[in-house]
Design a protein around this motif. Structure first.
Motif, mmCIF file in Angstrom:
data_model
loop_
_atom_site.group_PDB
_atom_site.id
_atom_site.type_symbol
_atom_site.label_atom_id
_atom_site.label_comp_id
_atom_site.label_asym_id
_atom_site.label_seq_id
_atom_site.Cartn_x
_atom_site.Cartn_y
_atom_site.Cartn_z
ATOM 1 N N THR A 106 0.832 -1.200 0.000
ATOM 2 C CA THR A 106 0.000 0.000 0.000
ATOM 3 C C THR A 106 0.872 1.257 0.000
ATOM 4 N N TYR A 107 0.277 2.337 -0.489
ATOM 5 C CA TYR A 107 0.974 3.627 -0.595
ATOM 6 C C TYR A 107 0.074 4.708 -0.001
ATOM 7 N N ALA A 108 0.688 5.698 0.607
ATOM 8 C CA ALA A 108 -0.082 6.844 1.095
ATOM 9 C C ALA A 108 -0.660 7.589 -0.102
ATOM 10 N N VAL A 109 -1.928 7.943 -0.028
ATOM 11 C CA VAL A 109 -2.581 8.606 -1.161
ATOM 12 C C VAL A 109 -1.895 9.927 -1.491
ATOM 13 N N ASN A 110 -1.509 10.686 -0.471
ATOM 14 C CA ASN A 110 -0.853 11.963 -0.770
ATOM 15 C C ASN A 110 0.507 11.763 -1.431
ATOM 16 N N PRO A 136 -7.751 23.658 -7.556
ATOM 17 C CA PRO A 136 -8.245 23.389 -6.202
ATOM 18 C C PRO A 136 -8.329 24.653 -5.351
ATOM 19 N N GLY A 137 -9.489 24.814 -4.747
ATOM 20 C CA GLY A 137 -9.689 25.939 -3.842
ATOM 21 C C GLY A 137 -10.580 25.503 -2.680
ATOM 22 N N PRO A 141 -12.154 16.656 -6.356
ATOM 23 C CA PRO A 141 -11.545 15.344 -6.602
ATOM 24 C C PRO A 141 -10.033 15.378 -6.444
ATOM 25 N N VAL A 142 -9.475 14.237 -6.138
ATOM 26 C CA VAL A 142 -8.020 14.106 -5.990
ATOM 27 C C VAL A 142 -7.310 14.436 -7.305
ATOM 28 N N ILE A 143 -7.944 14.069 -8.428
ATOM 29 C CA ILE A 143 -7.284 14.293 -9.717
ATOM 30 C C ILE A 143 -7.091 15.776 -10.017
ATOM 31 N N THR A 164 -9.476 17.472 -0.440
ATOM 32 C CA THR A 164 -9.932 16.189 -0.995
ATOM 33 C C THR A 164 -10.874 15.414 -0.090
ATOM 34 N N GLY A 165 -10.842 15.703 1.206
ATOM 35 C CA GLY A 165 -11.635 14.924 2.151
ATOM 36 C C GLY A 165 -10.993 13.601 2.500
ATOM 37 N N VAL A 166 -9.793 13.358 1.984
ATOM 38 C CA VAL A 166 -9.088 12.102 2.231
ATOM 39 C C VAL A 166 -8.177 12.267 3.443
#
Length: 206
Positions: A106-110, A136-137, A141-143, A164-166
């Motif tokens: 697994t990898y950290a999303v950030n 982004p403001g 979405p992450v993308i 992102t809410g992540v």
């Protein structure tokens, strides 16, 4: 009116119209079936060859994190926005078939976002994402962080969860990450298409 001078023009016209409509519907159905078959064949070839149609490079020659992200973009380019859930499973299986992918790691999303922001092979994917998302403001979405990598906000790790809410500690396997990116691309494309359709209808009414 006798048989000899009967006016058959209207029945013949109706028959011709009916036949034309039937033929048109049949051709449309055949074309749709042919397109679907061609797409399925192309996807099977894509999975077996592990070759990127957009970058013209083997996924095997890329770092696994970049390959997984590029796979998500490439699949997004090849299928309709309203694709069945099985397409996501198909993507996951394709990512896991890469020789260098550890299916359990697994990898950290950030961290995955940061890697995608700088990977050269993803420049086309970032460009496409920039057309679908805003800088982004606020929550998005992450993308969007990947697509607008030149924005200072996108590189601000302290703002990652707010944008992102992540959760900062969220981790994914590469297959899960690819599916995440694919779903976001599909969702943002659908949203953009819906907005364009509504705008077009308003202009036509005006």
């Amino acid at each position: 009116m006798t048989v000899e001078n009967a006016d058959l023009s209207e029945p013949i016209r109706s028959l011709a119209t009916g036949v034309s409509e039937y033929v048109a519907e049949a051709l449309t159905a055949v074309a749709a079936a042919t397109t679907g078959l061609q797409r399925r064949v192309a996807l099977v070839w894509w999975k077996e060859s592990l070759f990127s149609p957009t970058r013209r490079v083997s996924y095997r020659d890329l770092p696994p994190t970049a390959a997984a992200t590029l796979m998500a973009f490439d699949l997004h380019q090849q299928v309709p926005v309203s694709s069945p859930a099985s397409v996501v499973a198909f993507l996951a299986e394709t990512v896991m078939s890469l020789p260098l992918v550890d299916t359990e790691q697994t990898y950290a999303v950030n961290d995955l976002v940061e890697l995608a922001q700088t990977e050269k092979s993803l420049d086309m994917a970032r460009g496409a994402g920039a057309l679908l998302t805003a800088v982004p403001g606020g929550r998005g979405p992450v993308i969007a962080l990947i697509a607008h990598c030149d924005s200072p906000t996108s590189r601000d790790r302290s703002a990652f969860r707010r944008l992102t809410g992540v959760p900062d500690g969220a981790r994914l396997t590469l297959a899960q990450w690819a599916c995440w990116v694919f779903r976001e691309l599909q969702a943002t494309s659908a949203t953009a298409a819906s907005k364009a359709s509504r705008s077009s209808k308003r202009r036509s009414r005006g």
